[in-house]
Design a protein around this motif. Structure first.
Motif, PDB file in Angstrom:
ATOM      1  N   LEU A   1      -6.535   3.024  -5.987  1.00 45.70           N
ATOM      2  CA  LEU A   1      -7.815   3.173  -5.073  1.00 45.70           C
ATOM      3  C   LEU A   1      -7.527   3.217  -3.585  1.00 45.70           C
ATOM      4  O   LEU A   1      -6.582   2.978  -3.350  1.00 45.70           O
ATOM      5  N   ARG A   2      -8.513   3.851  -2.823  1.00 39.79           N
ATOM      6  CA  ARG A   2      -8.390   4.117  -1.517  1.00 39.79           C
ATOM      7  C   ARG A   2      -9.622   3.452  -0.777  1.00 39.79           C
ATOM      8  O   ARG A   2     -10.668   3.585  -1.349  1.00 39.79           O
ATOM      9  N   GLN A   3      -9.487   2.883   0.336  1.00 41.12           N
ATOM     10  CA  GLN A   3     -10.417   2.613   1.226  1.00 41.12           C
ATOM     11  C   GLN A   3     -10.190   2.919   2.586  1.00 41.12           C
ATOM     12  O   GLN A   3      -9.020   2.783   3.110  1.00 41.12           O
ATOM     13  N   ARG A   4     -11.242   3.227   3.322  1.00 40.90           N
ATOM     14  CA  ARG A   4     -11.093   3.303   4.615  1.00 40.90           C
ATOM     15  C   ARG A   4     -11.312   2.459   5.616  1.00 40.90           C
ATOM     16  O   ARG A   4     -12.457   1.516   5.443  1.00 40.90           O
ATOM     17  N   GLN A   5     -10.640   2.293   6.734  1.00 41.46           N
ATOM     18  CA  GLN A   5     -10.897   1.237   7.696  1.00 41.46           C
ATOM     19  C   GLN A   5     -10.584   1.820   9.066  1.00 41.46           C
ATOM     20  O   GLN A   5      -9.619   1.813   9.388  1.00 41.46           O
ATOM     21  N   GLY A   6     -11.844   2.088   9.622  1.00 40.79           N
ATOM     22  CA  GLY A   6     -11.494   2.771  11.018  1.00 40.79           C
ATOM     23  C   GLY A   6     -11.120   4.006  10.737  1.00 40.79           C
ATOM     24  O   GLY A   6     -11.406   5.070  10.005  1.00 40.79           O
ATOM     25  N   ARG A   7      -9.911   4.581  11.360  1.00 44.91           N
ATOM     26  CA  ARG A   7      -9.495   5.854  11.148  1.00 44.91           C
ATOM     27  C   ARG A   7      -8.230   5.681  10.255  1.00 44.91           C
ATOM     28  O   ARG A   7      -7.465   6.751   9.822  1.00 44.91           O
ATOM     29  N   ARG A   8      -8.063   4.613   9.592  1.00 45.78           N
ATOM     30  CA  ARG A   8      -6.888   4.464   8.691  1.00 45.78           C
ATOM     31  C   ARG A   8      -7.171   4.204   7.380  1.00 45.78           C
ATOM     32  O   ARG A   8      -8.421   3.838   6.883  1.00 45.78           O
ATOM     33  N   MET A   9      -6.270   5.010   6.375  1.00 44.44           N
ATOM     34  CA  MET A   9      -6.655   4.877   4.872  1.00 44.44           C
ATOM     35  C   MET A   9      -5.582   3.872   4.359  1.00 44.44           C
ATOM     36  O   MET A   9      -4.561   3.877   4.632  1.00 44.44           O
ATOM     37  N   TYR A  10      -6.006   2.945   3.661  1.00 44.59           N
ATOM     38  CA  TYR A  10      -5.431   2.011   2.787  1.00 44.59           C
ATOM     39  C   TYR A  10      -5.485   2.215   1.206  1.00 44.59           C
ATOM     40  O   TYR A  10      -6.503   2.866   0.962  1.00 44.59           O
ATOM     41  N   PHE A  11      -4.661   1.635   0.665  1.00 45.92           N
ATOM     42  CA  PHE A  11      -4.374   1.965  -0.967  1.00 45.92           C
ATOM     43  C   PHE A  11      -4.306   0.601  -1.498  1.00 45.92           C
ATOM     44  O   PHE A  11      -3.492  -0.202  -1.041  1.00 45.92           O
ATOM     45  N   GLY A  12      -4.994   0.415  -2.598  1.00 42.43           N
ATOM     46  CA  GLY A  12      -4.734  -0.718  -3.417  1.00 42.43           C
ATOM     47  C   GLY A  12      -4.731  -0.321  -4.996  1.00 42.43           C
ATOM     48  O   GLY A  12      -4.823   0.915  -5.492  1.00 42.43           O
ATOM     49  N   LEU A  13      -4.353  -1.524  -5.630  1.00 46.76           N
ATOM     50  CA  LEU A  13      -3.924  -1.457  -7.178  1.00 46.76           C
ATOM     51  C   LEU A  13      -5.392  -1.296  -7.978  1.00 46.76           C
ATOM     52  O   LEU A  13      -6.559  -2.043  -7.673  1.00 46.76           O
ATOM     53  N   THR A  14      -5.336  -0.631  -9.073  1.00 47.65           N
ATOM     54  CA  THR A  14      -6.224  -0.523  -9.977  1.00 47.65           C
ATOM     55  C   THR A  14      -5.911  -1.347 -11.259  1.00 47.65           C
ATOM     56  O   THR A  14      -4.956  -1.671 -11.345  1.00 47.65           O
TER      57      THR A  14
ATOM     58  N   PRO B   1     -16.042  -2.884  -4.950  1.00 46.55           N
ATOM     59  CA  PRO B   1     -16.064  -1.764  -5.175  1.00 46.55           C
ATOM     60  C   PRO B   1     -17.059  -0.654  -4.629  1.00 46.55           C
ATOM     61  O   PRO B   1     -16.553   0.580  -4.206  1.00 46.55           O
ATOM     62  N   SER B   2     -18.323  -1.334  -4.125  1.00 43.08           N
ATOM     63  CA  SER B   2     -19.266  -0.360  -3.554  1.00 43.08           C
ATOM     64  C   SER B   2     -18.927   0.034  -2.433  1.00 43.08           C
ATOM     65  O   SER B   2     -19.474   1.060  -1.772  1.00 43.08           O
ATOM     66  N   ALA B   3     -17.948  -0.613  -1.528  1.00 51.07           N
ATOM     67  CA  ALA B   3     -17.493  -0.308  -0.256  1.00 51.07           C
ATOM     68  C   ALA B   3     -16.251   0.617  -0.281  1.00 51.07           C
ATOM     69  O   ALA B   3     -16.078   1.264   0.919  1.00 51.07           O
ATOM     70  N   ARG B   4     -15.696   0.901  -1.310  1.00 47.20           N
ATOM     71  CA  ARG B   4     -14.541   1.963  -1.323  1.00 47.20           C
ATOM     72  C   ARG B   4     -15.078   3.315  -1.225  1.00 47.20           C
ATOM     73  O   ARG B   4     -15.753   3.803  -1.714  1.00 47.20           O
ATOM     74  N   GLU B   5     -14.093   4.062  -0.758  1.00 45.70           N
ATOM     75  CA  GLU B   5     -14.051   5.552  -0.641  1.00 45.70           C
ATOM     76  C   GLU B   5     -13.868   6.032  -1.837  1.00 45.70           C
ATOM     77  O   GLU B   5     -12.819   5.961  -2.470  1.00 45.70           O
ATOM     78  N   SER B   6     -14.485   6.926  -2.463  1.00 42.33           N
ATOM     79  CA  SER B   6     -14.444   7.638  -3.693  1.00 42.33           C
ATOM     80  C   SER B   6     -13.573   8.912  -3.725  1.00 42.33           C
ATOM     81  O   SER B   6     -13.127   9.093  -2.551  1.00 42.33           O
TER      82      SER B   6
ATOM     83  N   ASP C   1       1.198  -3.000   7.006  1.00 45.52           N
ATOM     84  CA  ASP C   1      -0.190  -3.113   7.653  1.00 45.52           C
ATOM     85  C   ASP C   1      -0.937  -3.302   6.321  1.00 45.52           C
ATOM     86  O   ASP C   1      -1.293  -2.384   5.789  1.00 45.52           O
ATOM     87  N   THR C   2      -1.787  -4.634   6.050  1.00 41.05           N
ATOM     88  CA  THR C   2      -2.237  -4.530   4.960  1.00 41.05           C
ATOM     89  C   THR C   2      -3.759  -5.374   5.295  1.00 41.05           C
ATOM     90  O   THR C   2      -3.807  -5.991   6.316  1.00 41.05           O
ATOM     91  N   VAL C   3      -4.570  -5.125   4.375  1.00 40.21           N
ATOM     92  CA  VAL C   3      -6.061  -5.467   4.541  1.00 40.21           C
ATOM     93  C   VAL C   3      -6.828  -6.102   3.141  1.00 40.21           C
ATOM     94  O   VAL C   3      -6.134  -5.461   1.983  1.00 40.21           O
ATOM     95  N   PRO C   4      -7.543  -6.939   3.074  1.00 34.30           N
ATOM     96  CA  PRO C   4      -7.956  -7.275   1.814  1.00 34.30           C
ATOM     97  C   PRO C   4      -8.762  -6.281   1.279  1.00 34.30           C
ATOM     98  O   PRO C   4      -9.518  -5.399   1.806  1.00 34.30           O
ATOM     99  N   MET C   5      -8.906  -6.337  -0.061  1.00 29.52           N
ATOM    100  CA  MET C   5      -9.316  -5.185  -0.853  1.00 29.52           C
ATOM    101  C   MET C   5     -10.977  -5.393  -0.803  1.00 29.52           C
ATOM    102  O   MET C   5     -11.536  -6.397  -0.854  1.00 29.52           O
TER     103      MET C   5
ATOM    104  N   PHE D   1      -1.694   0.308   4.183  1.00 32.34           N
ATOM    105  CA  PHE D   1      -2.042   1.186   5.015  1.00 32.34           C
ATOM    106  C   PHE D   1      -0.888   2.508   4.520  1.00 32.34           C
ATOM    107  O   PHE D   1       0.131   2.217   4.263  1.00 32.34           O
ATOM    108  N   SER D   2      -1.648   3.690   4.437  1.00 39.03           N
ATOM    109  CA  SER D   2      -0.561   4.797   4.085  1.00 39.03           C
ATOM    110  C   SER D   2       0.664   4.831   4.956  1.00 39.03           C
ATOM    111  O   SER D   2       1.740   5.110   4.575  1.00 39.03           O
ATOM    112  N   GLY D   3       0.455   4.830   6.215  1.00 38.63           N
ATOM    113  CA  GLY D   3       1.564   4.846   7.140  1.00 38.63           C
ATOM    114  C   GLY D   3       2.815   3.808   6.821  1.00 38.63           C
ATOM    115  O   GLY D   3       3.959   4.161   7.021  1.00 38.63           O
ATOM    116  N   SER D   4       2.334   2.630   6.509  1.00 39.84           N
ATOM    117  CA  SER D   4       3.207   1.682   6.108  1.00 39.84           C
ATOM    118  C   SER D   4       4.116   2.116   4.726  1.00 39.84           C
ATOM    119  O   SER D   4       5.264   2.051   4.696  1.00 39.84           O
ATOM    120  N   VAL D   5       3.315   2.790   3.833  1.00 36.95           N
ATOM    121  CA  VAL D   5       4.090   3.185   2.711  1.00 36.95           C
ATOM    122  C   VAL D   5       5.080   4.350   3.117  1.00 36.95           C
ATOM    123  O   VAL D   5       6.133   4.485   2.486  1.00 36.95           O
TER     124      VAL D   5
END
Length: 274
Positions: free
Chosen positions: A59-72, A269-274, A262-266, A27-31
């Motif tokens: 890469l980034r993905q949204r879950q609810g109102r939160r934005m999460y970031f993962g590794l490429t 690819p088709s489900a990630r926000e572009s 706050d982490t979530v599984p990645m 979660f971006s807030g955690s960072v």
């Protein structure tokens, strides 16, 4: 005095410690919270995240109102290289086999930019200028990707060689490399982390800081053979200090991170926000 690490460097250390090979996004807030413990502002952290996304490093993905970031994959390669440099090869080259990589180049006089770019990349790869267009590096250094990235394949010649017994290797090293600057980096690291270490009450901030600073110091070091360096080479006590201090910080830092992050599984690819 050592310069303060840039937010991107601290971010990479954070990602290497807590996301690398986990398959998780954070979660971006955690960072923001973690880098804030090191004095990085929320604005600087958000800007760093955005730039890293734009450059294909996150890469980034949204879950609810939160934005999460993962590794490429690109970032995973960068982190793997840093992990190898810190935990496997280290700073002290005490098992050198006596071989050198020699790189000679000849560029047209008008190619000033290409010459500058090549020299900069060679220095980053651990090479030092011996004379004219001849550069050297200890051991077997692969430079095919480096040379190809500049389009200079036809202007470069690469050799593997051993020094003749008439050559003073210690003097050769001193001529080709700025040993004073390398030594000063290790001494500054020792001064900062043995006299009055930063973040004494925050193991998470201290751990991210020491790993970031150590990697910055050793990335500037071409791992010259220690037997041909000046006596009492400061990389030796600096490396011992790093391992001793990091070893005391790693568990409390991980425990604190487990509470804060706050982490979530990645996603696929088709489900990630572009």
């Amino acid at each position: 005095m050592t310069e303060d690490p840039r937010p991107r460097s601290l971010m990479l250390s954070f990602l290497g410690d807590y996301l690398f090979e986990t398959g998780q996004c954070v979660f971006s807030g955690s960072v923001i919270d973690v880098l804030g413990r090191l004095g990085v502002s929320e604005h600087a952290t958000r800007s760093t995240l955005a730039r890293m996304v734009n450059r294909g490093l996150l890469l980034r993905q949204r879950q609810g109102r939160r934005m999460y970031f993962g590794l490429t994959p690109l970032t995973a390669r960068i982190l793997r290289d840093g992990h190898t440099r810190v935990w496997r090869t280290g700073a002290v080259n005490d098992d050198w086999d006596g071989t050198w990589t020699l790189l000679g180049f000849s560029l047209p006089e008008a190619w000033q930019r290409q010459r500058h770019d090549l020299r900069s990349k060679l220095a980053w790869a651990g090479f030092g200028p011996l004379q004219g267009g001849l550069w050297i590096a200890p051991g077997h250094v692969r430079v095919d990707e480096l040379v190809a990235s500049l389009g200079l394949e036809t202007h470069v010649r690469i050799f593997r060689a051993a020094v003749d017994e008439l050559t003073d290797v210690g003097q050769l090293v001193a001529d080709a490399y700025d040993l004073d600057t390398l030594a000063a980096g290790y001494r500054a690291f020792l001064d900062r982390w043995t006299d009055s270490p930063p973040f004494p009450d925050d193991p998470l901030a201290a751990h991210l800081s020491i790993v970031t600073e150590w990697l910055r110091v050793i990335r500037r070091d071409p791992r010259l053979p220690v037997r041909h360096l000046p006596e009492y080479w400061p990389a030796i006590p600096a490396q011992k200090a790093f391992h001793d201090i990091e070893g005391k910080l790693v568990r409390p830092a991980a425990a604190l991170a487990a509470e804060l992050l706050d982490t979530v599984p990645m996603d696929e690819p088709s489900a990630r926000e572009s």
